[in-house]
Design a protein around this motif. Structure first.
Motif, PDB file in Angstrom:
ATOM      1  N   ARG A 101       0.856  -1.186   0.000  1.00 41.71           N
ATOM      2  CA  ARG A 101       0.000   0.000   0.000  1.00 41.71           C
ATOM      3  C   ARG A 101       0.897   1.243   0.000  1.00 41.71           C
ATOM      4  NH1 ARG A 101      -5.361  -0.196   0.905  1.00 41.71           N
ATOM      5  NH2 ARG A 101      -5.152   1.941   0.133  1.00 41.71           N
ATOM      6  N   THR A 102       1.509   1.483  -1.146  1.00 42.03           N
ATOM      7  CA  THR A 102       2.412   2.623  -1.262  1.00 42.03           C
ATOM      8  C   THR A 102       1.696   3.936  -0.992  1.00 42.03           C
ATOM      9  OG1 THR A 102       3.470   1.338  -3.005  1.00 42.03           O
ATOM     10  CG2 THR A 102       4.198   3.607  -2.738  1.00 42.03           C
ATOM     11  N   ASP A 103       0.429   4.002  -1.382  1.00 40.12           N
ATOM     12  CA  ASP A 103      -0.315   5.243  -1.159  1.00 40.12           C
ATOM     13  C   ASP A 103      -0.442   5.564   0.325  1.00 40.12           C
ATOM     14  OD1 ASP A 103      -1.832   3.007  -0.729  1.00 40.12           O
ATOM     15  OD2 ASP A 103      -3.525   3.623  -1.985  1.00 40.12           O
ATOM     16  N   LEU A 104      -0.689   4.533   1.160  1.00 38.17           N
ATOM     17  CA  LEU A 104      -0.820   4.782   2.599  1.00 38.17           C
ATOM     18  C   LEU A 104       0.534   5.064   3.249  1.00 38.17           C
ATOM     19  CD1 LEU A 104      -3.564   2.167   3.577  1.00 38.17           C
ATOM     20  CD2 LEU A 104      -3.795   4.617   3.144  1.00 38.17           C
ATOM     21  N   VAL A 105       1.592   4.452   2.706  1.00 38.50           N
ATOM     22  CA  VAL A 105       2.931   4.787   3.210  1.00 38.50           C
ATOM     23  C   VAL A 105       3.210   6.268   2.983  1.00 38.50           C
ATOM     24  CG1 VAL A 105       5.406   4.396   2.937  1.00 38.50           C
ATOM     25  CG2 VAL A 105       3.825   2.459   2.881  1.00 38.50           C
ATOM     26  N   LEU A 106       2.899   6.751   1.764  1.00 42.94           N
ATOM     27  CA  LEU A 106       3.145   8.159   1.458  1.00 42.94           C
ATOM     28  C   LEU A 106       2.224   9.083   2.254  1.00 42.94           C
ATOM     29  CD1 LEU A 106       3.736   7.942  -2.390  1.00 42.94           C
ATOM     30  CD2 LEU A 106       5.426   8.322  -0.594  1.00 42.94           C
ATOM     31  N   ALA A 107       1.004   8.615   2.530  1.00 41.80           N
ATOM     32  CA  ALA A 107       0.113   9.418   3.365  1.00 41.80           C
ATOM     33  C   ALA A 107       0.692   9.578   4.768  1.00 41.80           C
ATOM     34  CB  ALA A 107      -1.273   8.770   3.426  1.00 41.80           C
ATOM     35  N   ALA A 108       1.247   8.491   5.306  1.00 42.09           N
ATOM     36  CA  ALA A 108       1.882   8.571   6.632  1.00 42.09           C
ATOM     37  C   ALA A 108       3.133   9.445   6.588  1.00 42.09           C
ATOM     38  CB  ALA A 108       2.235   7.161   7.122  1.00 42.09           C
ATOM     39  N   VAL A 109       3.866   9.376   5.475  1.00 41.01           N
ATOM     40  CA  VAL A 109       5.036  10.242   5.322  1.00 41.01           C
ATOM     41  C   VAL A 109       4.620  11.715   5.328  1.00 41.01           C
ATOM     42  CG1 VAL A 109       6.854  10.958   3.708  1.00 41.01           C
ATOM     43  CG2 VAL A 109       6.442   8.528   4.142  1.00 41.01           C
ATOM     44  N   ALA A 110       3.522  12.015   4.641  1.00 42.86           N
ATOM     45  CA  ALA A 110       3.032  13.401   4.605  1.00 42.86           C
ATOM     46  C   ALA A 110       2.643  13.881   5.996  1.00 42.86           C
ATOM     47  CB  ALA A 110       1.845  13.503   3.648  1.00 42.86           C
ATOM     48  N   VAL A 111       1.993  13.014   6.770  1.00 46.37           N
ATOM     49  CA  VAL A 111       1.628  13.387   8.141  1.00 46.37           C
ATOM     50  C   VAL A 111       2.883  13.615   8.978  1.00 46.37           C
ATOM     51  CG1 VAL A 111       0.516  12.558  10.252  1.00 46.37           C
ATOM     52  CG2 VAL A 111      -0.593  12.228   8.043  1.00 46.37           C
ATOM     53  N   THR A 112       3.887  12.777   8.777  1.00 49.02           N
ATOM     54  CA  THR A 112       5.158  12.960   9.488  1.00 49.02           C
ATOM     55  C   THR A 112       5.773  14.309   9.162  1.00 49.02           C
ATOM     56  OG1 THR A 112       5.558  10.577   9.417  1.00 49.02           O
ATOM     57  CG2 THR A 112       7.454  11.994   9.832  1.00 49.02           C
ATOM     58  N   ALA A 113       5.736  14.688   7.892  1.00 53.56           N
ATOM     59  CA  ALA A 113       6.292  15.980   7.483  1.00 53.56           C
ATOM     60  C   ALA A 113       5.535  17.138   8.129  1.00 53.56           C
ATOM     61  CB  ALA A 113       6.257  16.106   5.962  1.00 53.56           C
ATOM     62  N   VAL A 114       4.216  17.006   8.184  1.00 52.97           N
ATOM     63  CA  VAL A 114       3.410  18.063   8.815  1.00 52.97           C
ATOM     64  C   VAL A 114       3.765  18.201  10.297  1.00 52.97           C
ATOM     65  CG1 VAL A 114       1.068  18.727   9.486  1.00 52.97           C
ATOM     66  CG2 VAL A 114       1.514  17.884   7.176  1.00 52.97           C
ATOM     67  N   ILE A 115       3.888  17.072  11.004  1.00 55.12           N
ATOM     68  CA  ILE A 115       4.265  17.119  12.430  1.00 55.12           C
ATOM     69  C   ILE A 115       5.619  17.799  12.593  1.00 55.12           C
ATOM     70  CG2 ILE A 115       4.923  15.699  14.406  1.00 55.12           C
ATOM     71  CD1 ILE A 115       2.846  13.651  13.504  1.00 55.12           C
ATOM     72  N   SER A 116       6.587  17.442  11.734  1.00 55.65           N
ATOM     73  CA  SER A 116       7.931  18.030  11.839  1.00 55.65           C
ATOM     74  C   SER A 116       7.881  19.533  11.614  1.00 55.65           C
ATOM     75  CB  SER A 116       8.868  17.365  10.816  1.00 55.65           C
ATOM     76  OG  SER A 116       8.998  15.988  11.071  1.00 55.65           O
ATOM     77  N   VAL A 117       7.125  19.967  10.610  1.00 56.48           N
ATOM     78  CA  VAL A 117       7.051  21.406  10.303  1.00 56.48           C
ATOM     79  C   VAL A 117       6.384  22.168  11.442  1.00 56.48           C
ATOM     80  CG1 VAL A 117       5.996  23.108   8.775  1.00 56.48           C
ATOM     81  CG2 VAL A 117       7.093  21.083   7.814  1.00 56.48           C
ATOM     82  N   VAL A 118       5.309  21.601  12.001  1.00 56.73           N
ATOM     83  CA  VAL A 118       4.625  22.275  13.109  1.00 56.73           C
ATOM     84  C   VAL A 118       5.557  22.416  14.317  1.00 56.73           C
ATOM     85  CG1 VAL A 118       2.762  22.038  14.796  1.00 56.73           C
ATOM     86  CG2 VAL A 118       2.316  21.603  12.378  1.00 56.73           C
ATOM     87  N   LEU A 119       6.274  21.348  14.650  1.00 54.31           N
ATOM     88  CA  LEU A 119       7.209  21.419  15.779  1.00 54.31           C
ATOM     89  C   LEU A 119       8.337  22.397  15.489  1.00 54.31           C
ATOM     90  CD1 LEU A 119       7.408  17.637  16.776  1.00 54.31           C
ATOM     91  CD2 LEU A 119       6.192  19.469  17.959  1.00 54.31           C
ATOM     92  N   PHE A 120       8.819  22.405  14.242  1.00 57.43           N
ATOM     93  CA  PHE A 120       9.895  23.324  13.854  1.00 57.43           C
ATOM     94  C   PHE A 120       9.436  24.774  14.003  1.00 57.43           C
ATOM     95  CE2 PHE A 120      12.116  25.841  10.648  1.00 57.43           C
ATOM     96  CZ  PHE A 120      13.447  25.511  10.901  1.00 57.43           C
TER      97      PHE A 120
END
Length: 278
Positions: free
Chosen positions: A236-255
């Motif tokens: 499920r590459t699409d869900l892997v990338l969706a989780a990656v996008a959420v990870t990026a959002v968390i990192s940006v918010v914390l940054f």
């Protein structure tokens, strides 16, 4: 800049959460947002033209649709990752402050600990993380250790170098007034270190998210890392990338949140004054 001028500037800064500040932030962010939009558009066009299979490379639209369909599972795992990140980073931050202050007060401790700090960055986390899981299980402790290994060094070194870079004239002034070692630290060395500390804090907080994901990837019962591993095994590459996008959002918010904290804790850093702050 005099102390009264600094106080006025600080007060103005603390009261400047206004529309002008929001507009300035948008002007600062729009080039990056433009690049992101262009990359996503190129990605979408390539997937449609090439006809590549979604299991290999899903389109951005598919990632959004499937990610939204799995939003409950992703949100639950994102909450677990965020909790691990914040706890692990808090532990690493506390250790960095304690050891950096101890090193600043003791040349012997500086010679004893600083080389160890450097050695800690030579450890391959990709090899250490699975061992930590074997030794300490799937609980919180191994994840905290992985996050500490990834984030401790930049924050500790930023503080140590910040303490050492205190303004010489300010130190001479306090010495002429008979100030104690603690007063030197309180009024000169600590304010001098904070700008460098916040720079290292921004590096550390992004590493903390990556460290948490990697620790979960090595072994966990919940979190975005284990979620990505499960979806990858299901193609499920699409869900892997969706989780990656959420990870990026968390990192940006914390940054971004580190800038807000800096604005309140060390507003003088934005005006180039690192002298006496009483």
């Amino acid at each position: 800049m005099t102390t009264s001028a600094i106080d006025e500037t600080v007060a103005a800064d603390r009261g400047s959460f206004s529309l002008s500040g929001i507009r300035a932030s948008l002007r600062w962010a729009w080039p990056a947002l433009t690049v992101v939009v262009l990359i996503i558009a190129a990605w979408q066009i390539y997937v449609e033209i090439s006809g590549i299979r979604p299991q290999v490379l899903p389109s951005p639209g598919r990632v959004v649709v499937q990610g939204w369909a799995q939003r409950d599972a992703i949100a639950e795992n994102a909450a677990a990752t965020l909790q691990v990140t914040l706890v692990g980073f808090a532990v690493s931050l506390s250790l960095a402050w304690l050891l950096a202050i101890a090193v600043d007060f003791s040349p012997w401790l500086r010679r004893a600990f600083v080389p160890l700090f450097v050695v800690s960055q030579t450890l391959p986390i990709i090899a250490i993380a699975p061992l930590l899981i074997i030794w300490f299980g799937f609980g919180l402790l191994p994840k905290i250790l992985v996050i500490a290994l990834a984030t401790f060094f930049p924050m500790a070194i930023g503080l140590i170098e910040g303490f050492a870079a205190a303004d010489r004239d300010a130190r001479s002034l306090l010495a002429s007034m008979g100030a104690s070692r603690w007063q030197h630290f309180r009024y000169v060395r600590l304010p001098s270190a904070l700008p460098r500390f916040f720079t290292s804090l921004r590096i550390g907080i992004t590493y903390a998210v990556v460290g948490a994901i990697f620790a979960e990837y090595a072994g966990a019962s919940a979190g975005l890392g284990i979620y990505m591993s499960q979806q990858k095994n299901s193609f499920r590459t699409d869900l892997v990338l969706a989780a990656v996008a959420v990870t990026a959002v968390i990192s940006v918010v914390l940054f971004v949140s580190t800038f807000l904290v800096e604005r309140f804790v060390a507003p003088w850093a934005r005006h180039g004054s690192v002298g006496l702050h009483v």
